[in-house]
Design a protein around this motif. Structure first.
Motif, PDB file in Angstrom:
ATOM      1  N   VAL A 264       1.100  -1.501  -0.293  1.00 12.19           N
ATOM      2  CA  VAL A 264      -0.184   0.263  -0.305  1.00 12.19           C
ATOM      3  C   VAL A 264       1.274   1.175   0.258  1.00 12.19           C
ATOM      4  O   VAL A 264       0.971   2.559  -0.529  1.00 12.19           O
ATOM      5  N   ALA A 265       2.210   1.355   0.598  1.00  9.83           N
ATOM      6  CA  ALA A 265       2.926   2.234   1.019  1.00  9.83           C
ATOM      7  C   ALA A 265       3.426   2.489  -0.572  1.00  9.83           C
ATOM      8  O   ALA A 265       3.667   4.068  -0.811  1.00  9.83           O
ATOM      9  N   GLN A 266       3.761   1.471  -0.971  1.00 19.75           N
ATOM     10  CA  GLN A 266       4.419   1.638  -1.989  1.00 19.75           C
ATOM     11  C   GLN A 266       3.666   2.173  -3.648  1.00 19.75           C
ATOM     12  O   GLN A 266       3.953   2.801  -4.280  1.00 19.75           O
ATOM     13  N   ILE A 267       2.145   1.589  -3.693  1.00 18.45           N
ATOM     14  CA  ILE A 267       1.383   2.409  -3.592  1.00 18.45           C
ATOM     15  C   ILE A 267       0.740   4.452  -4.161  1.00 18.45           C
ATOM     16  O   ILE A 267       1.178   4.469  -5.131  1.00 18.45           O
ATOM     17  N   GLN A 268       1.016   4.442  -2.866  1.00 15.04           N
ATOM     18  CA  GLN A 268       0.963   5.519  -2.398  1.00 15.04           C
ATOM     19  C   GLN A 268       1.908   6.632  -2.921  1.00 15.04           C
ATOM     20  O   GLN A 268       1.648   7.725  -3.792  1.00 15.04           O
ATOM     21  N   SER A 269       2.816   6.439  -3.004  1.00 17.94           N
ATOM     22  CA  SER A 269       3.963   6.269  -3.394  1.00 17.94           C
ATOM     23  C   SER A 269       3.814   6.382  -5.217  1.00 17.94           C
ATOM     24  O   SER A 269       4.621   8.004  -5.176  1.00 17.94           O
ATOM     25  N   ILE A 270       3.881   5.667  -5.545  1.00 14.40           N
ATOM     26  CA  ILE A 270       3.474   5.489  -6.801  1.00 14.40           C
ATOM     27  C   ILE A 270       2.948   6.665  -7.710  1.00 14.40           C
ATOM     28  O   ILE A 270       3.044   7.188  -8.463  1.00 14.40           O
ATOM     29  N   VAL A 271       1.511   6.676  -6.915  1.00 10.14           N
ATOM     30  CA  VAL A 271       0.279   7.530  -6.944  1.00 10.14           C
ATOM     31  C   VAL A 271       0.664   9.201  -6.989  1.00 10.14           C
ATOM     32  O   VAL A 271       0.797  10.116  -7.825  1.00 10.14           O
ATOM     33  N   LEU A 272       1.836   9.112  -5.645  1.00 12.00           N
ATOM     34  CA  LEU A 272       2.227  10.537  -5.479  1.00 12.00           C
ATOM     35  C   LEU A 272       2.935  11.482  -6.516  1.00 12.00           C
ATOM     36  O   LEU A 272       3.256  12.403  -7.280  1.00 12.00           O
ATOM     37  N   ASP A 273       4.183  10.629  -7.111  1.00 13.84           N
ATOM     38  CA  ASP A 273       5.027  10.174  -7.903  1.00 13.84           C
ATOM     39  C   ASP A 273       3.414  10.497  -9.905  1.00 13.84           C
ATOM     40  O   ASP A 273       4.398  11.620 -10.292  1.00 13.84           O
ATOM     41  N   CYS A 274       2.792  10.131  -9.388  1.00 12.40           N
ATOM     42  CA  CYS A 274       2.105  10.158 -10.850  1.00 12.40           C
ATOM     43  C   CYS A 274       1.318  11.626 -11.181  1.00 12.40           C
ATOM     44  O   CYS A 274       1.216  12.452 -12.263  1.00 12.40           O
ATOM     45  N   GLN A 275       1.208  11.788  -9.727  1.00 12.53           N
ATOM     46  CA  GLN A 275       0.355  13.320  -9.382  1.00 12.53           C
ATOM     47  C   GLN A 275       1.236  14.557  -9.661  1.00 12.53           C
ATOM     48  O   GLN A 275       0.957  15.538 -10.610  1.00 12.53           O
ATOM     49  N   GLN A 276       2.604  14.446  -9.394  1.00 19.77           N
ATOM     50  CA  GLN A 276       3.804  15.177 -10.194  1.00 19.77           C
ATOM     51  C   GLN A 276       4.118  15.234 -11.373  1.00 19.77           C
ATOM     52  O   GLN A 276       4.065  16.577 -12.119  1.00 19.77           O
TER      53      GLN A 276
END
Length: 160
Positions: free
Chosen positions: A96-108
């Protein structure tokens, strides 16, 4: 125990195991979608840099499909009976933490791509306006098919 109340039956345990497996599958599917979105955004950045409008349009469609899948899967995970396992299970919480990190990067990356597209659109509009001004007396009209047609003698060669 009388009538078996208060005791879990074996088939209830099987249902719980299936529910937990389903949740793991959903989380893994979410991870794959997040990784796919990240890859699509990298492609979008390259297409914007190369100014390939057809590719940008196709990538935008892919991006929207992946975002919809992420949203739908997120809703399914949130309503899952074992949603608490996302924080209690060490492996799941790491995923879940990895998914959240990837999604945050995607938003940027998506924000940067959006800004790049806005700047490109602004530059195009400025260039288009400048070209329109340089043509000054060139008249623009429409042909029978509804397409623009320029005539440099619009109204200037009337003899009567």
């Amino acid at each position: 125990m009388i009538f078996g109340f208060g005791k879990k039956r074996d088939d209830d345990d099987d249902d719980d195991d299936e529910d937990e497996e389903e949740e793991v599958d959903l989380v893994n599917f979410q991870l794959e979608n997040a990784k796919a979105l990240s890859a699509v955004l990298r492609q979008e950045t390259q297409a914007i840099t190369a100014r390939v409008s057809t590719e940008i349009e196709n990538i935008a469609k892919q991006k929207m499909t992946l975002i919809d899948q992420l949203r739908t899967t997120d809703q399914r995970i949130a309503s899952h009976p074992h949603v608490n396992q996302l924080t209690e299970d060490e492996h799941l919480s790491q995923v879940v933490a990895q998914i959240q990190s990837i999604v945050l990067d995607c938003q940027q990356v998506n924000k940067v791509n959006g800004e790049s597209l806005s700047r490109a659109q602004l530059s195009f509009n400025k260039l288009n306006n400048m070209l329109q001004r340089t043509h000054g007396k060139v008249g623009m009209t429409y042909n029978a098919g509804g397409k623009t047609h320029t005539i440099s003698t619009l109204g200037t060669n009337i003899k009567a």
